[in-house]
Design a protein around this motif. Sequence first.
Motif: not given
Length: 236
Positions: A88-90, A128, A131-133
Motif C-alpha cells: 500500500d505504498c505509493h 506507508q 497508505s496510498t489510498d
Amino acid sequence: YHDCLTPAVILRNVLENPGWYTQYTPYQAEISQGRLEALLNFQTMICDLTGMETANSSMLDEATAAAEAMTMSRAIRGGGKTFCVSADCHPQTIEVVRSRARPLGIVVEVGDLSSARIGPEVFGVLLQYPSTDGTLRDLSGVCSRAKESGALVTVAADLLSLALLRPPGEFGADIAVGSAQRFGVPLGYGGPHAAYFATRAAHMRQMPGRIVGVSKDSLGRPALRLAVQTREQHIR
C-alpha cells in the motif's frame, strides 16, 4: 501532489525576503547564514512532527528519499539482501525503490506486511502512513516484528497528517521520509518538491543529504554551519 495557495503576505515576507538568502553559491553555505537558518527551522519542524532526533535538509522527493532509506538500512544492518515494501505504498515510490535496488543486488519483496513473516534475510522494511489510498493503520505491530528480526523500519509518512497522527518515532520507526510539498510548495509542472528525511541520532552519520548545526564564530557568537559531513567544501 496537491495544489496549494500561498498567501501573498507569506510569499513576500518569507519566500521573497532577501534576509533568508543571498546570491552566493550554496557550496560555501556558511556565507549565507539566512539560508542556513531557514534550513535549521525546517529540520527542527521535521523532528517535531516525526518524533525523530535528527533530520536533514533535504531530499529530492519522497520516492528517492525512500530509496536512500533502503541503502542506508542496508549499510547500518551490515547484512541481508531483502528489502520488504508494503503493497500500500505509493506506486511511484515502489518503482523507484525497485530501480535503485536492481544494480545493487537487493531483492525487493512487495506485499501485505500486516501479518507476514519478516525473516533474518530482511535488512529493512518500508511502510506507508497513511497508505496510498488514505487508509490509516496501526503500524506498531509490524515495527515490533521487524525489530525482532533485526530489520530497520522506514515509514513514508504524509507530513501534514503528522500534525494530528502519532509520529513514526513513537511507534518504532528508525527512519521517516516523505514529501514536504504538502506544506505549500507550488506544483511547478511536476517538480521539484523537497522531501524530508529523519532518523535516530545513532544513525546520523549514515544519513544522506546536508545537516545544518548550531555552532559559534571566532568571537563566540551563535553561528550556523554544515555539520557531521566530510564532503568537499563542507565543514565537519
